[in-house]
Design a protein around this motif. Structure first.
Motif, PDB file in Angstrom:
ATOM      1  N   PHE A   1       0.832  -1.205   0.000  1.00 24.09           N
ATOM      2  CA  PHE A   1       0.000   0.000   0.000  1.00 24.09           C
ATOM      3  C   PHE A   1       0.865   1.253   0.000  1.00 24.09           C
ATOM      4  O   PHE A   1       0.437   2.313  -0.460  1.00 24.09           O
ATOM      5  N   VAL A   2       2.086   1.135   0.498  1.00 20.10           N
ATOM      6  CA  VAL A   2       2.995   2.278   0.526  1.00 20.10           C
ATOM      7  C   VAL A   2       3.266   2.779  -0.884  1.00 20.10           C
ATOM      8  O   VAL A   2       3.372   3.990  -1.128  1.00 20.10           O
ATOM      9  N   LYS A   3       3.358   1.838  -1.832  1.00 20.23           N
ATOM     10  CA  LYS A   3       3.616   2.203  -3.217  1.00 20.23           C
ATOM     11  C   LYS A   3       2.325   2.410  -3.996  1.00 20.23           C
ATOM     12  O   LYS A   3       2.257   3.233  -4.919  1.00 20.23           O
ATOM     13  N   ALA A   4       1.282   1.670  -3.612  1.00 15.08           N
ATOM     14  CA  ALA A   4       0.021   1.736  -4.346  1.00 15.08           C
ATOM     15  C   ALA A   4      -0.810   2.968  -3.986  1.00 15.08           C
ATOM     16  O   ALA A   4      -1.626   3.420  -4.781  1.00 15.08           O
ATOM     17  N   THR A   5      -0.591   3.514  -2.795  1.00 15.90           N
ATOM     18  CA  THR A   5      -1.382   4.657  -2.329  1.00 15.90           C
ATOM     19  C   THR A   5      -0.540   5.923  -2.373  1.00 15.90           C
ATOM     20  O   THR A   5       0.385   6.075  -1.571  1.00 15.90           O
ATOM     21  N   PRO A   6      -0.799   6.839  -3.292  1.00 19.96           N
ATOM     22  CA  PRO A   6      -0.018   8.082  -3.376  1.00 19.96           C
ATOM     23  C   PRO A   6      -0.074   8.860  -2.058  1.00 19.96           C
ATOM     24  O   PRO A   6      -1.137   9.039  -1.471  1.00 19.96           O
ATOM     25  N   GLY A   7       1.073   9.299  -1.606  1.00 15.93           N
ATOM     26  CA  GLY A   7       1.147  10.098  -0.385  1.00 15.93           C
ATOM     27  C   GLY A   7       1.192   9.294   0.898  1.00 15.93           C
ATOM     28  O   GLY A   7       1.270   9.877   1.984  1.00 15.93           O
ATOM     29  N   ALA A   8       1.173   7.952   0.804  1.00 18.87           N
ATOM     30  CA  ALA A   8       1.154   7.123   2.013  1.00 18.87           C
ATOM     31  C   ALA A   8       2.429   7.308   2.841  1.00 18.87           C
ATOM     32  O   ALA A   8       2.385   7.330   4.076  1.00 18.87           O
ATOM     33  N   VAL A   9       3.564   7.446   2.157  1.00 20.99           N
ATOM     34  CA  VAL A   9       4.840   7.612   2.871  1.00 20.99           C
ATOM     35  C   VAL A   9       4.819   8.881   3.709  1.00 20.99           C
ATOM     36  O   VAL A   9       5.225   8.885   4.878  1.00 20.99           O
ATOM     37  N   TYR A  10       4.317   9.949   3.104  1.00 19.65           N
ATOM     38  CA  TYR A  10       4.232  11.222   3.841  1.00 19.65           C
ATOM     39  C   TYR A  10       3.283  11.106   5.027  1.00 19.65           C
ATOM     40  O   TYR A  10       3.566  11.614   6.113  1.00 19.65           O
ATOM     41  N   GLU A  11       2.154  10.444   4.836  1.00 17.39           N
ATOM     42  CA  GLU A  11       1.173  10.294   5.917  1.00 17.39           C
ATOM     43  C   GLU A  11       1.771   9.525   7.085  1.00 17.39           C
ATOM     44  O   GLU A  11       1.556   9.865   8.254  1.00 17.39           O
ATOM     45  N   ILE A  12       2.530   8.483   6.798  1.00 11.35           N
ATOM     46  CA  ILE A  12       3.177   7.705   7.857  1.00 11.35           C
ATOM     47  C   ILE A  12       4.154   8.585   8.618  1.00 11.35           C
ATOM     48  O   ILE A  12       4.147   8.632   9.857  1.00 11.35           O
ATOM     49  N   ALA A  13       5.006   9.289   7.889  1.00  9.63           N
ATOM     50  CA  ALA A  13       6.016  10.138   8.523  1.00  9.63           C
ATOM     51  C   ALA A  13       5.368  11.233   9.358  1.00  9.63           C
ATOM     52  O   ALA A  13       5.775  11.495  10.495  1.00  9.63           O
ATOM     53  N   ARG A  14       4.343  11.879   8.794  1.00  5.13           N
ATOM     54  CA  ARG A  14       3.685  12.971   9.512  1.00  5.13           C
ATOM     55  C   ARG A  14       3.039  12.479  10.798  1.00  5.13           C
ATOM     56  O   ARG A  14       3.166  13.120  11.849  1.00  5.13           O
ATOM     57  N   ASN A  15       2.360  11.344  10.746  1.00  2.00           N
ATOM     58  CA  ASN A  15       1.660  10.849  11.922  1.00  2.00           C
ATOM     59  C   ASN A  15       2.615  10.330  12.989  1.00  2.00           C
ATOM     60  O   ASN A  15       2.372  10.489  14.191  1.00  2.00           O
ATOM     61  N   VAL A  16       3.717   9.722  12.574  1.00  3.05           N
ATOM     62  CA  VAL A  16       4.716   9.284  13.556  1.00  3.05           C
ATOM     63  C   VAL A  16       5.351  10.505  14.230  1.00  3.05           C
ATOM     64  O   VAL A  16       5.562  10.514  15.447  1.00  3.05           O
ATOM     65  N   CYS A  17       5.642  11.533  13.443  1.00  4.10           N
ATOM     66  CA  CYS A  17       6.184  12.769  14.023  1.00  4.10           C
ATOM     67  C   CYS A  17       5.176  13.408  14.975  1.00  4.10           C
ATOM     68  O   CYS A  17       5.546  14.001  15.988  1.00  4.10           O
ATOM     69  N   HIS A  18       3.891  13.289  14.632  1.00  2.63           N
ATOM     70  CA  HIS A  18       2.838  13.794  15.519  1.00  2.63           C
ATOM     71  C   HIS A  18       2.906  13.094  16.874  1.00  2.63           C
ATOM     72  O   HIS A  18       2.729  13.712  17.926  1.00  2.63           O
ATOM     73  N   GLN A  19       3.171  11.793  16.862  1.00  2.00           N
ATOM     74  CA  GLN A  19       3.338  11.045  18.106  1.00  2.00           C
ATOM     75  C   GLN A  19       4.502  11.609  18.932  1.00  2.00           C
ATOM     76  O   GLN A  19       4.365  11.869  20.128  1.00  2.00           O
ATOM     77  N   LEU A  20       5.627  11.796  18.259  1.00  2.00           N
ATOM     78  CA  LEU A  20       6.833  12.237  18.959  1.00  2.00           C
ATOM     79  C   LEU A  20       6.708  13.661  19.480  1.00  2.00           C
ATOM     80  O   LEU A  20       7.417  14.037  20.413  1.00  2.00           O
ATOM     81  N   GLY A  21       5.826  14.448  18.884  1.00  2.98           N
ATOM     82  CA  GLY A  21       5.640  15.826  19.324  1.00  2.98           C
ATOM     83  C   GLY A  21       4.556  15.977  20.364  1.00  2.98           C
ATOM     84  O   GLY A  21       4.209  17.099  20.736  1.00  2.98           O
ATOM     85  N   GLY A  22       4.027  14.854  20.858  1.00  7.60           N
ATOM     86  CA  GLY A  22       2.959  14.906  21.855  1.00  7.60           C
ATOM     87  C   GLY A  22       3.481  15.127  23.259  1.00  7.60           C
ATOM     88  O   GLY A  22       4.628  15.535  23.471  1.00  7.60           O
ATOM     89  N   LYS A  23       2.641  14.837  24.224  1.00  5.52           N
ATOM     90  CA  LYS A  23       3.021  15.027  25.626  1.00  5.52           C
ATOM     91  C   LYS A  23       4.049  13.980  26.057  1.00  5.52           C
ATOM     92  O   LYS A  23       4.016  12.847  25.601  1.00  5.52           O
ATOM     93  N   ASP A  24       4.932  14.387  26.964  1.00  2.00           N
ATOM     94  CA  ASP A  24       6.005  13.502  27.397  1.00  2.00           C
ATOM     95  C   ASP A  24       5.474  12.201  27.990  1.00  2.00           C
ATOM     96  O   ASP A  24       6.026  11.121  27.754  1.00  2.00           O
ATOM     97  N   GLU A  25       4.401  12.302  28.776  1.00  2.00           N
ATOM     98  CA  GLU A  25       3.894  11.114  29.458  1.00  2.00           C
ATOM     99  C   GLU A  25       3.282  10.098  28.491  1.00  2.00           C
ATOM    100  O   GLU A  25       3.052   8.939  28.863  1.00  2.00           O
ATOM    101  N   GLU A  26       3.007  10.512  27.250  1.00  2.00           N
ATOM    102  CA  GLU A  26       2.441   9.595  26.263  1.00  2.00           C
ATOM    103  C   GLU A  26       3.516   8.794  25.535  1.00  2.00           C
ATOM    104  O   GLU A  26       3.200   7.852  24.807  1.00  2.00           O
ATOM    105  N   LEU A  27       4.776   9.154  25.730  1.00  2.00           N
ATOM    106  CA  LEU A  27       5.871   8.463  25.055  1.00  2.00           C
ATOM    107  C   LEU A  27       6.436   7.379  25.963  1.00  2.00           C
ATOM    108  O   LEU A  27       6.852   7.652  27.086  1.00  2.00           O
TER     109      LEU A  27
END
Length: 358
Positions: free
Chosen positions: A75-101
């Motif tokens: 799906f990473v190759k079949a779905t345009p923009g999937a790579v960006y969505e994965i990266a953005r959402n993982v970065c969203h995790q890392l930018g959250g509250k400290d206690e959530e990590l």
């Protein structure tokens, strides 16, 4: 269900669905969206599912690592923009509250981003949903580096990185180069004075050194900005506690000086050394001097502005000083809580860096 059973189920499911058709692709994109789900368990499981899938693919070609695998089209190759969505959402995790990590989520996130950065480098077009989207982004000017440079190191202490604002600004600036976007996004997360988030970002940079110099070297300035800032702040804390430059160089033995600051300095220098080893001494020194020069210029400009403000508007200057003292008090309180919760983990947390890289 225990952890081993869950891992087996995840691995089995990732092999059965590969995104060849629209239905599987929609399922996978739903899992990608779950990376930013409010519930920490959902985010953690989503990370594990994504990693189980992408770890079976070569990051340069996206072909299956396992010979004879049925996953001919992810799906990473079949779905345009999937790579960006994965990266953005993982970065969203890392930018959250400290206690959530937690350690499990952080490890999975670092592994995913290390895989993603290689895909972004070798197949950048997969990060765009359409040709029009790519063209529009390429027409935007590079504003993010100026945004990073203009940040006030003293005043920047927000608890949570504003993901929407950060993603929008990086999209407008460095989306012509997805790798630059990712490096900048991580640099923004580390811009906050959160020891936990900085550790996570620096672990990402350390893990990226396992890729190639071609990926790292063009973005040395972006990588070194948060490292240089964190190093200066840690050294300043030691000096404010009665330490000396000689004690900092020696790496400890400062009496009343906090061992946490020495651990932080040691960790940052380890990461910087890894970056230098991969990118080469000459490129590293040039980028570091550039970052240091800009930081010194900003500091001097800031001092002049504050001196003028103290004369022109003493009330505003006094309010700013009070706010800064309140932030320092809150920062000290947060550090005490981190020690009690074992977030920092002393030298043990530094050893985990090697585990992440391996």
């Amino acid at each position: 269900m225990n952890s081993n059973s869950l891992d087996a189920t995840i691995a089995s499911s990732s092999k059965k669905t590969n995104g060849n058709d629209g239905k599987d692709g929609a399922v996978w994109m739903t899992i990608v969206k779950c990376l930013i789900h409010p519930h920490s368990w959902v985010k953690q499981v989503s990370c594990r599912i994504i990693w189980a899938h992408v770890s079976a693919l070569h990051p340069t070609t996206l072909s299956p690592i396992e010979v004879g695998s049925s996953n001919t089209l992810s799906f990473v190759k079949a779905t345009p923009g999937a790579v960006y969505e994965i990266a953005r959402n993982v970065c969203h995790q890392l930018g959250g509250k400290d206690e959530e990590l937690n350690d499990v989520m952080v490890t999975q996130a670092v592994k995913i981003l290390t895989w993603v950065v290689q895909v972004m480098h070798h197949q950048p077009k997969l990060c765009f949903k359409s040709i029009e989207d790519e063209t529009e982004r390429q027409n935007n000017t590079t504003k993010i580096n100026n945004s990073n440079d203009s940040g006030d190191e003293d005043d920047n202490d927000t608890d949570v990185v504003n993901a929407d604002t950060a993603d929008n600004s990086t999209t407008q600036s460095s989306s012509k180069n997805p790798v630059a976007w990712l490096m900048t996004r991580l640099s923004q997360i580390a811009k906050t004075k959160s020891a936990t988030r900085r550790d996570v970002v620096f672990k990402c940079f350390a893990a990226f050194t396992s890729t190639s110099s071609a990926i790292m070297t063009p973005h040395l300035s972006i990588i070194l900005q948060p490292l240089h800032r964190a190093l200066n702040e840690a050294e300043s804390r030691i000096l404010s506690e009665g330490g000396t430059p000689a004690i900092i160089d020696h790496g400890g033995g400062g009496g009343s000086c906090s061992s946490t600051s020495f651990d932080e300095i040691s960790f940052i220098k380890q990461v910087m050394q890894l970056v230098e080893d991969v990118c080469g001494t000459q490129a590293y020194v040039e980028a570091y001097l550039e970052v240091k020069t800009r930081a010194d210029e900003r500091r001097e400009t800031r001092k002049r502005e504050m001196a003028v403000e103290a004369v022109v508007d003493p009330k505003m200057a006094a309010e700013r000083k009070i706010k800064k003292q309140a932030r320092e008090k809150e920062r000290r309180r947060r550090k005490i809580e981190e020690k009690k919760m074992g977030v920092r983990g002393g030298s043990g947390s530094r050893k985990k860096m090697r585990m992440v890289i391996d």
